[in-house]
Motif scaffolding. Structure first.
Motif, PDB file in Angstrom:
ATOM      1  N   VAL A 221       0.814  -1.156  -0.146  1.00 23.80           N
ATOM      2  CA  VAL A 221      -0.061   0.007   0.006  1.00 23.80           C
ATOM      3  C   VAL A 221       1.062   1.255  -0.019  1.00 23.80           C
ATOM      4  CG1 VAL A 221      -0.092   0.172   2.537  1.00 23.80           C
ATOM      5  CG2 VAL A 221      -1.949   0.888   1.248  1.00 23.80           C
ATOM      6  N   PRO A 222       0.662   2.160  -0.843  1.00 22.06           N
ATOM      7  CA  PRO A 222       1.337   3.486  -0.811  1.00 22.06           C
ATOM      8  C   PRO A 222       1.289   4.333   0.463  1.00 22.06           C
ATOM      9  CG  PRO A 222      -0.114   3.276  -2.793  1.00 22.06           C
ATOM     10  CD  PRO A 222      -0.624   2.230  -1.822  1.00 22.06           C
ATOM     11  N   ILE A 223       2.253   5.009   0.910  1.00 22.34           N
ATOM     12  CA  ILE A 223       2.381   5.915   1.820  1.00 22.34           C
ATOM     13  C   ILE A 223       1.006   6.857   1.826  1.00 22.34           C
ATOM     14  CG2 ILE A 223       3.483   7.832   3.332  1.00 22.34           C
ATOM     15  CD1 ILE A 223       5.972   6.274   2.523  1.00 22.34           C
ATOM     16  N   SER A 224       0.370   7.240   2.855  1.00 25.30           N
ATOM     17  CA  SER A 224      -0.933   7.921   2.708  1.00 25.30           C
ATOM     18  C   SER A 224      -0.431   9.573   2.740  1.00 25.30           C
ATOM     19  CB  SER A 224      -1.619   7.712   3.935  1.00 25.30           C
ATOM     20  OG  SER A 224      -1.100   8.355   5.147  1.00 25.30           O
ATOM     21  N   SER A 225      -1.359  10.314   2.601  1.00 26.17           N
ATOM     22  CA  SER A 225      -1.131  11.915   2.630  1.00 26.17           C
ATOM     23  C   SER A 225      -0.626  12.562   4.066  1.00 26.17           C
ATOM     24  CB  SER A 225      -2.228  12.524   2.211  1.00 26.17           C
ATOM     25  OG  SER A 225      -3.525  12.441   3.023  1.00 26.17           O
ATOM     26  N   ARG A 226      -0.847  11.431   4.903  1.00 25.11           N
ATOM     27  CA  ARG A 226      -0.326  11.950   6.448  1.00 25.11           C
ATOM     28  C   ARG A 226       0.938  11.122   6.718  1.00 25.11           C
ATOM     29  NH1 ARG A 226      -5.935  11.660   6.244  1.00 25.11           N
ATOM     30  NH2 ARG A 226      -6.091   9.491   6.063  1.00 25.11           N
ATOM     31  N   GLY A 227       1.538  10.681   5.742  1.00 27.33           N
ATOM     32  CA  GLY A 227       2.674  10.123   5.771  1.00 27.33           C
ATOM     33  C   GLY A 227       2.962   8.636   6.427  1.00 27.33           C
ATOM     34  N   GLU A 228       1.729   7.810   6.564  1.00 26.42           N
ATOM     35  CA  GLU A 228       1.813   6.645   7.070  1.00 26.42           C
ATOM     36  C   GLU A 228       1.611   5.823   6.275  1.00 26.42           C
ATOM     37  OE1 GLU A 228      -0.656   7.148  10.490  1.00 26.42           O
ATOM     38  OE2 GLU A 228       1.185   8.256  11.546  1.00 26.42           O
ATOM     39  N   LEU A 229       1.603   4.274   6.519  1.00 26.68           N
ATOM     40  CA  LEU A 229       0.963   3.036   6.080  1.00 26.68           C
ATOM     41  C   LEU A 229      -0.204   2.675   6.685  1.00 26.68           C
ATOM     42  CD1 LEU A 229       4.410   0.965   5.263  1.00 26.68           C
ATOM     43  CD2 LEU A 229       3.094   2.272   3.811  1.00 26.68           C
ATOM     44  N   GLU A 230      -1.365   3.044   6.204  1.00 32.13           N
ATOM     45  CA  GLU A 230      -2.519   3.127   7.152  1.00 32.13           C
ATOM     46  C   GLU A 230      -3.176   1.990   6.716  1.00 32.13           C
ATOM     47  OE1 GLU A 230      -4.890   6.739   6.430  1.00 32.13           O
ATOM     48  OE2 GLU A 230      -3.112   7.763   7.281  1.00 32.13           O
ATOM     49  N   LEU A 231      -3.850   1.006   7.642  1.00 34.62           N
ATOM     50  CA  LEU A 231      -4.506  -0.235   7.616  1.00 34.62           C
ATOM     51  C   LEU A 231      -5.755  -0.122   6.584  1.00 34.62           C
ATOM     52  CD1 LEU A 231      -4.466  -3.126   8.256  1.00 34.62           C
ATOM     53  CD2 LEU A 231      -5.539  -2.707  10.545  1.00 34.62           C
ATOM     54  N   PRO A 232      -6.510   1.011   6.954  1.00 42.34           N
ATOM     55  CA  PRO A 232      -7.921   1.345   6.123  1.00 42.34           C
ATOM     56  C   PRO A 232      -7.394   1.424   4.717  1.00 42.34           C
ATOM     57  CG  PRO A 232      -8.281   2.466   7.839  1.00 42.34           C
ATOM     58  CD  PRO A 232      -6.671   1.918   7.960  1.00 42.34           C
ATOM     59  N   GLN A 233      -6.243   2.025   4.206  1.00 37.91           N
ATOM     60  CA  GLN A 233      -6.187   2.059   2.785  1.00 37.91           C
ATOM     61  C   GLN A 233      -5.470   0.436   2.225  1.00 37.91           C
ATOM     62  OE1 GLN A 233      -3.413   5.280   2.053  1.00 37.91           O
ATOM     63  NE2 GLN A 233      -5.166   6.840   2.584  1.00 37.91           N
ATOM     64  N   ALA A 234      -4.832  -0.259   3.293  1.00 43.56           N
ATOM     65  CA  ALA A 234      -4.246  -1.477   3.001  1.00 43.56           C
ATOM     66  C   ALA A 234      -5.448  -2.503   2.368  1.00 43.56           C
ATOM     67  CB  ALA A 234      -3.464  -2.178   3.930  1.00 43.56           C
ATOM     68  N   VAL A 235      -6.728  -2.376   3.364  1.00 43.10           N
ATOM     69  CA  VAL A 235      -7.986  -3.189   3.035  1.00 43.10           C
ATOM     70  C   VAL A 235      -8.204  -2.760   1.767  1.00 43.10           C
ATOM     71  CG1 VAL A 235     -10.051  -3.376   3.830  1.00 43.10           C
ATOM     72  CG2 VAL A 235      -8.368  -3.499   5.491  1.00 43.10           C
ATOM     73  N   GLN A 236      -8.523  -1.458   1.518  1.00 37.97           N
ATOM     74  CA  GLN A 236      -8.943  -0.979   0.112  1.00 37.97           C
ATOM     75  C   GLN A 236      -8.074  -1.619  -0.906  1.00 37.97           C
ATOM     76  OE1 GLN A 236     -11.923   1.096  -0.268  1.00 37.97           O
ATOM     77  NE2 GLN A 236     -11.601   0.011  -2.162  1.00 37.97           N
ATOM     78  N   TRP A 237      -6.897  -1.537  -0.922  1.00 32.18           N
ATOM     79  CA  TRP A 237      -5.802  -2.050  -1.719  1.00 32.18           C
ATOM     80  C   TRP A 237      -6.017  -3.665  -1.977  1.00 32.18           C
ATOM     81  CZ3 TRP A 237      -1.912  -5.381  -3.244  1.00 32.18           C
ATOM     82  CH2 TRP A 237      -1.159  -5.164  -4.208  1.00 32.18           C
ATOM     83  N   ALA A 238      -6.349  -4.419  -0.998  1.00 39.39           N
ATOM     84  CA  ALA A 238      -6.354  -5.771  -0.918  1.00 39.39           C
ATOM     85  C   ALA A 238      -7.983  -6.031  -1.549  1.00 39.39           C
ATOM     86  CB  ALA A 238      -6.629  -6.323   0.338  1.00 39.39           C
ATOM     87  N   VAL A 239      -8.891  -5.107  -1.485  1.00 34.47           N
ATOM     88  CA  VAL A 239     -10.220  -5.279  -2.299  1.00 34.47           C
ATOM     89  C   VAL A 239     -10.087  -5.198  -3.674  1.00 34.47           C
ATOM     90  CG1 VAL A 239     -12.543  -4.425  -2.512  1.00 34.47           C
ATOM     91  CG2 VAL A 239     -11.711  -4.755  -0.368  1.00 34.47           C
ATOM     92  N   ARG A 240      -9.099  -3.974  -4.247  1.00 34.79           N
ATOM     93  CA  ARG A 240      -9.085  -3.694  -5.432  1.00 34.79           C
ATOM     94  C   ARG A 240      -8.018  -4.448  -6.254  1.00 34.79           C
ATOM     95  NH1 ARG A 240      -9.546   2.949  -5.286  1.00 34.79           N
ATOM     96  NH2 ARG A 240     -11.778   2.874  -4.693  1.00 34.79           N
ATOM     97  N   ARG A 241      -6.999  -4.848  -5.641  1.00 35.04           N
ATOM     98  CA  ARG A 241      -5.859  -5.462  -6.282  1.00 35.04           C
ATOM     99  C   ARG A 241      -5.656  -6.811  -6.127  1.00 35.04           C
ATOM    100  NH1 ARG A 241      -1.916  -1.638  -7.859  1.00 35.04           N
ATOM    101  NH2 ARG A 241      -2.825   0.564  -7.996  1.00 35.04           N
ATOM    102  N   LEU A 242      -6.520  -7.533  -4.861  1.00 33.25           N
ATOM    103  CA  LEU A 242      -6.188  -8.568  -4.746  1.00 33.25           C
ATOM    104  C   LEU A 242      -7.418  -9.246  -4.650  1.00 33.25           C
ATOM    105  CD1 LEU A 242      -3.869  -8.802  -1.704  1.00 33.25           C
ATOM    106  CD2 LEU A 242      -3.317  -9.044  -4.006  1.00 33.25           C
ATOM    107  N   GLN A 243      -8.408  -8.657  -5.095  1.00 33.12           N
ATOM    108  CA  GLN A 243     -10.137  -9.224  -4.991  1.00 33.12           C
ATOM    109  C   GLN A 243     -10.497  -9.627  -3.793  1.00 33.12           C
ATOM    110  OE1 GLN A 243      -8.065  -9.700  -8.257  1.00 33.12           O
ATOM    111  NE2 GLN A 243      -8.714  -7.909  -8.572  1.00 33.12           N
ATOM    112  N   GLN A 244      -9.785  -9.439  -2.723  1.00 27.48           N
ATOM    113  CA  GLN A 244     -10.236  -9.771  -1.219  1.00 27.48           C
ATOM    114  C   GLN A 244     -11.511  -9.342  -1.086  1.00 27.48           C
ATOM    115  OE1 GLN A 244      -8.237 -10.848   1.987  1.00 27.48           O
ATOM    116  NE2 GLN A 244      -8.112 -12.559   0.617  1.00 27.48           N
TER     117      GLN A 244
END
Length: 278
Positions: A221-244
Motif C-alpha cells: 500500500v502507498p504511503i498516505s497523505s499523512r505520511g503513514e502506511l494506513e490499515l484502511p488503505q491497505a484493506v482497500q488495496w486488498a479489495v481492488r488489487r487482490l480481489q479480497q
C-alpha cells in the motif's frame, strides 16, 4: 446486508496494535480531574495501560478470551516496558500472550506487518489497544468463513453516549455492496463523501478478521497523505488489487474509544460492572 454464518474456520489468534505514541493522550487542556495514577499513565502516552481499577488492556484481553481467542500478539513500540512487565508479573491464564515490535511509528498497516511471524497461515483478528469492543462483534467475526469486519451505524455510536459527534465524524466510512461485502472504505472522510452515502452512514472501528493475504497489501500500500502506511488503505488495496472480499457484519452496542484524556471519565463509566477474567 445479509449475514452469512459458517463455522469452518474458527479464529484462535488476535493481533492488538499498541505501538502508538499516544500524543493526543498527552495533551493537557480543559478537562475533568483525573486520578493521580491515571494522570501519570496518560502523561506517558500509554493508552492501553491507563488504569480503571486495572489496566484498560486487561479489559480488552478479557473480552477476547470470552470470545475464545486463545493466542494474542501485542504489537508494541521499541523500548516498551510497562506492557511487557505488567503481563510478565500477571500472565493471563485463559490465553497465550506474546509480543512483536514495530521498529518505527510508520502507521497501522506497518504495525500489522510486525505480527506476520505470529500469524503464520491462520486467519486472525486485528484490533486497537485503545478500543473496547462489544463481545458480540468478536463472536460475529468468529462465525464467518473468511475476512470481514463489524460495521456500526454512526448515529447509534453517538446515541450510546460514549463517542461524541465531533469524534465520530472523523471515523472511516464504508460503502457496502448489495451482497453485503465491503466495496469502499474512506479514512478521514470529508462532508461530501459522507453525504454521498445517504441517511444511514456505516463506519469502521478498526476491528477486522483478516486472512494472511492482508500482509501483501500492508507491504504494497502507498504511503498516505499523512505520511503513514494506513490499515484502511491497505484493506482497500486488498479489495481492488487482490480481489479480497470482506463480509460486512452489522453490529450494535457501545464501543469505548480511549483516544484522549477527555475520554477517560466516559470510558470509566462504560467499564463499570465489567468483569475481567484473564
Amino acid at each position: 446486508m445479509d449475514r452469512i454464518v459458517a463455522t469452518t474456520r474458527p479464529v484462535e489468534k488476535a493481533v492488538i496494535l499498541a505501538a502508538g505514541l499516544g500524543t493526543r493522550m498527552r495533551k493537557v487542556g480543559a478537562q475533568a480531574a483525573l486520578e493521580p495514577e491515571q494522570s501519570a499513565v496518560a502523561d506517558a502516552g500509554i493508552k492501553a495501560m491507563i488504569p480503571f481499577g486495572r489496566p484498560f488492556l486487561d479489559y480488552v484481553l478479557s473480552g477476547l478470551a470470552d470470545a475464545r481467542v486463545g493466542e494474542v500478539c501485542i504489537v508494541v513500540a521499541p523500548g516498551d516496558r510497562s506492557i511487557r512487565e505488567h503481563y510478565a508479573a500477571s500472565p493471563p491464564e485463559r490465553m497465550r500472550l506474546c509480543f512483536a515490535v514495530q521498529p518505527e511509528p510508520r502507521g497501522t498497516a506497518d504495525a500489522v506487518l510486525a505480527a506476520e511471524g505470529f500469524v503464520g497461515d491462520s486467519d486472525f483478528l486485528s484490533l486497537n489497544s485503545d478500543n473496547y469492543y462489544p463481545i458480540a462483534a468478536y463472536r460475529a467475526l468468529q462465525e464467518l468463513d473468511g475476512p470481514g469486519l463489524p460495521v456500526f451505524d454512526r448515529e447509534e455510536l453517538v446515541r450510546h453516549g460514549h463517542i461524541t459527534r465531533h469524534r465520530v465524524n472523523r471515523y472511516a466510512v464504508l460503502r457496502i455492496d448489495p451482497e453485503g461485502f465491503l466495496e469502499q472504505i474512506e479514512e478521514k472522510p470529508d462532508a461530501a463523501a459522507v453525504a454521498s452515502l445517504g441517511e444511514r452512514v456505516l463506519v469502521s472501528m478498526n476491528l477486522w478478521r483478516f486472512s494472511p493475504a492482508i500482509f501483501e497489501a500492508c507491504r504494497r500500500v502507498p504511503i498516505s497523505s499523512r505520511g503513514e502506511l494506513e490499515l484502511p488503505q491497505a484493506v482497500q488495496w486488498a479489495v481492488r488489487r487482490l480481489q479480497q472480499r470482506f463480509r460486512a457484519v452489522p453490529c450494535e452496542g457501545a464501543v469505548l474509544d480511549l483516544s484522549t484524556r477527555g475520554d477517560i471519565a466516559a470510558v470509566a463509566g462504560g467499564l463499570r460492572g465489567v468483569e475481567v477474567r484473564l
